[in-house]
Scaffold this active site. Structure first.
Site, PDB file in Angstrom:
ATOM      1  N   GLU A 197      43.927  55.529  16.438  1.00 53.54           N
ATOM      2  CA  GLU A 197      44.458  56.576  16.958  1.00 53.54           C
ATOM      3  C   GLU A 197      43.966  58.065  16.826  1.00 53.54           C
ATOM      4  OE1 GLU A 197      48.666  56.451  17.246  1.00 53.54           O
ATOM      5  OE2 GLU A 197      48.529  54.849  18.419  1.00 53.54           O
ATOM      6  N   GLU A 317      47.402  48.489  21.505  1.00 58.18           N
ATOM      7  CA  GLU A 317      48.971  49.047  21.070  1.00 58.18           C
ATOM      8  C   GLU A 317      49.484  49.326  22.377  1.00 58.18           C
ATOM      9  OE1 GLU A 317      49.851  51.901  18.111  1.00 58.18           O
ATOM     10  OE2 GLU A 317      48.536  50.916  16.690  1.00 58.18           O
TER      11      GLU A 317
END
Length: 511
Positions: A197, A317
């Site tokens: 991320e 995710e």
């Protein structure tokens, strides 16, 4: 984006609303173990195994190595082999395992592992990396592939960039090379997710080497491939591209103009993250056309890469507590967008759901808070995109060898079953049963029978169907786990009450 709680160490159980899609007791899309041999590579938007057969990553995140525990969570409640067996029999074919650079420090040790009653016995005294070796090794034996995710520089929290003052880029790259080299020659590890991320001020294509994630991914990816050229390199997005923001790691708009280019061809898989309102609000959730607007949103941020045949796309995710109707609609729409396996096979988006763990603060997990029971409502949403598993021991021989190729259809059909109580609280208990094909030819079905000495009754069963007459229970395979190659195995589990009974003798019949 905006997440600080998802890796929290505990979360209260939440009552889930009724799903918006039909549920099935077992993964309908899953078939007998198929494909996945050796190392993988890309071809257009597909991932192919060593024999050129398309495969679909349909997996789960099991986190903990990136936290101060320095090890996957839940080993305070379960044996790691039992956990991996349940992951596989629940229909997940791949594990994404997050880690931080802390576990590569000399002498880094895990904590919060329970060794009582024989649990995790072979992990005692091992460093965190040695425990990771054990998990990777057992996953490979059972046919579960592994993607290692360099989640963050240390166990304290997520970083926006791939480096910090304490963990410079040189350490990041050196540690990635160390991990790649550690598992060189072990195709159970199919790839590395370079950093989790990236977000503002990270950019894509801006040319500033201190912020340009695309350039950093090229440097790190080439370093990894210099040590192990067989690995897939998973590259997440950023938060903002040319003023358009999205989820942390979820914005891959820049790929169209600035693709990741590595020295070894056919190794890049782009990875997006996507979440629901239990993580944060986004403008698209309040659009009057929601959820019909969502395919267009996903197309813009990352779906176009797949649809234009640029490269494979892996949703590394996605998750939700499923408490709100909005979240339920979001998950149903996303699963449909990922393309049902029954319709598209492996020509589909890849995915690993967040998470197996129940202790993710803003999503919860597939397991409930007892670390034993599958949340069948949440898991049921994923049924249509689950995919065939991979042959146990892939890369370490030929587990599909029929035994005597000169005698087609010959050999003996036989199986055994091992019954293990995983938890017993007096009023009830959970148990796992592992079925192994001990014959010399493949079988297409199996049946397991036992008789309790007490008044126990099955209350629920997963990955098998059952009948009970008095104290005698007969369990038969589910649609997805009946076919076993010689030497192959499958597992199912159940809950029953009351507890305190002895382990019965178990018989197995192969078909």
């Amino acid at each position: 984006m905006f997440r600080t709680l998802r890796r929290a160490l505990c979360t209260a159980a939440a009552a889930l609303l009724l799903p918006l899609i039909p549920l099935a007791a077992a993964p309908q899309a899953q078939a007998a173990d198929a494909g996945g041999a050796g190392y993988w590579h890309t071809s257009g938007r597909q991932i192919l195994d060593a024999s050129g057969q398309p495969v679909r990553v349909a997996g789960i995140n099991w986190f903990g190595f990136e936290t101060s525990n320095n090890v996957v969570h839940g080993l305070w409640a379960r044996d790691y082999k039992s956990m991996i067996d349940q992951i596989r029999t629940t229909g997940y074919n791949t594990l994404r395992i997050p880690f931080s650079d802390d576990i590569l420090k000399p002498g880094a040790m895990p904590n919060s592992i329970d060794f009582s009653a024989g649990k995790n016995a072979d992990l005692q005294g091992l460093t965190s990396l040695q425990v990771l070796d054990k998990i990777v090794g057992y996953a490979g034996q059972t046919g579960v592939k592994v993607i290692l995710d360099r989640h963050r520089p240390d166990g304290a929290g997520q970083s926006a960039l791939w480096y910090t003052a304490a963990v410079p880029e040189s350490t990041w790259i050196a540690n990635l090379k160390a991990v790649a080299g550690r598992y060189a020659g072990n195709p159970a590890v199919v790839g590395i997710d370079l950093h989790n991320e990236p977000h503002d001020p990270a950019c894509w294509g801006c040319g500033d080497t201190t912020r340009d994630w695309r350039l950093a991914a090229q440097r790190a990816g080439n370093a990894v491939l210099s040590v192990n050229p067989n690995l897939l390199i998973f590259v997440e997005g950023v938060q903002t591209f040319e003023g358009v923001s999205g989820w942390w790691g979820g914005n891959l708009m820049g790929v169209a103009r600035y693709p990741v280019q590595l020295d070894v061809p056919n190794r890049v898989v782009y990875s997006a993250h996507d979440y629901a309102t239990s993580v944060a609000q986004q403008s698209w959730f309040s659009d009057p056309s929601f959820p019909a607007n969502m395919p267009g949103v996903w197309d813009k941020y990352w779906g176009y890469i797949f649809k234009q045949n640029i490269a494979p796309v892996w949703v590394g995710e996605f998750g939700t507590t499923l408490q709100s109707t909005v979240d339920q609609k979001w998950l149903a729409a996303l699963v449909d967008y990922l393309r049902p396996t029954s319709t598209y096979g492996a020509d589909s988006f890849h995915w690993t759901f967040w998470s197996w763990n129940p202790n993710s603060g803003d999503t919860g997990g597939i397991l409930k808070d007892d670390w034993q029971t599958v949340d069948t409502v949440k898991d049921g949403y994923l049924t249509s995109v689950k995919a065939p598993g991979f042959a146990p021991g892939t890369g370490s021989g030929d587990p599909g060898d029929p035994g005597n190729p000169g005698d087609p259809g010959g050999g003996t059909a036989a199986c055994t079953a091992a019954y293990t109580v995983s938890s017993d609280w007096g009023g009830g208990f959970n148990a796992d049963v592992k079925v192994t094909n001990t014959g010399t030819k493949a079988i297409s079905s199996w049946k397991v029978t036992w008789t309790w000495s007490g008044s126990q009754k099955v209350t629920s069963m997963w990955n098998a169907s059952y009948t009970q007459a008095g104290s005698t229970v007969t369990a038969t395979n589910a649609a997805h786990n009946g076919a076993l190659a010689a030497g192959g195995s499958a597992s199912f589990g159940f809950g029953a009450a009351p507890g305190g009974g002895s382990v019965p003798s178990v018989s197995c019949t192969a078909g």
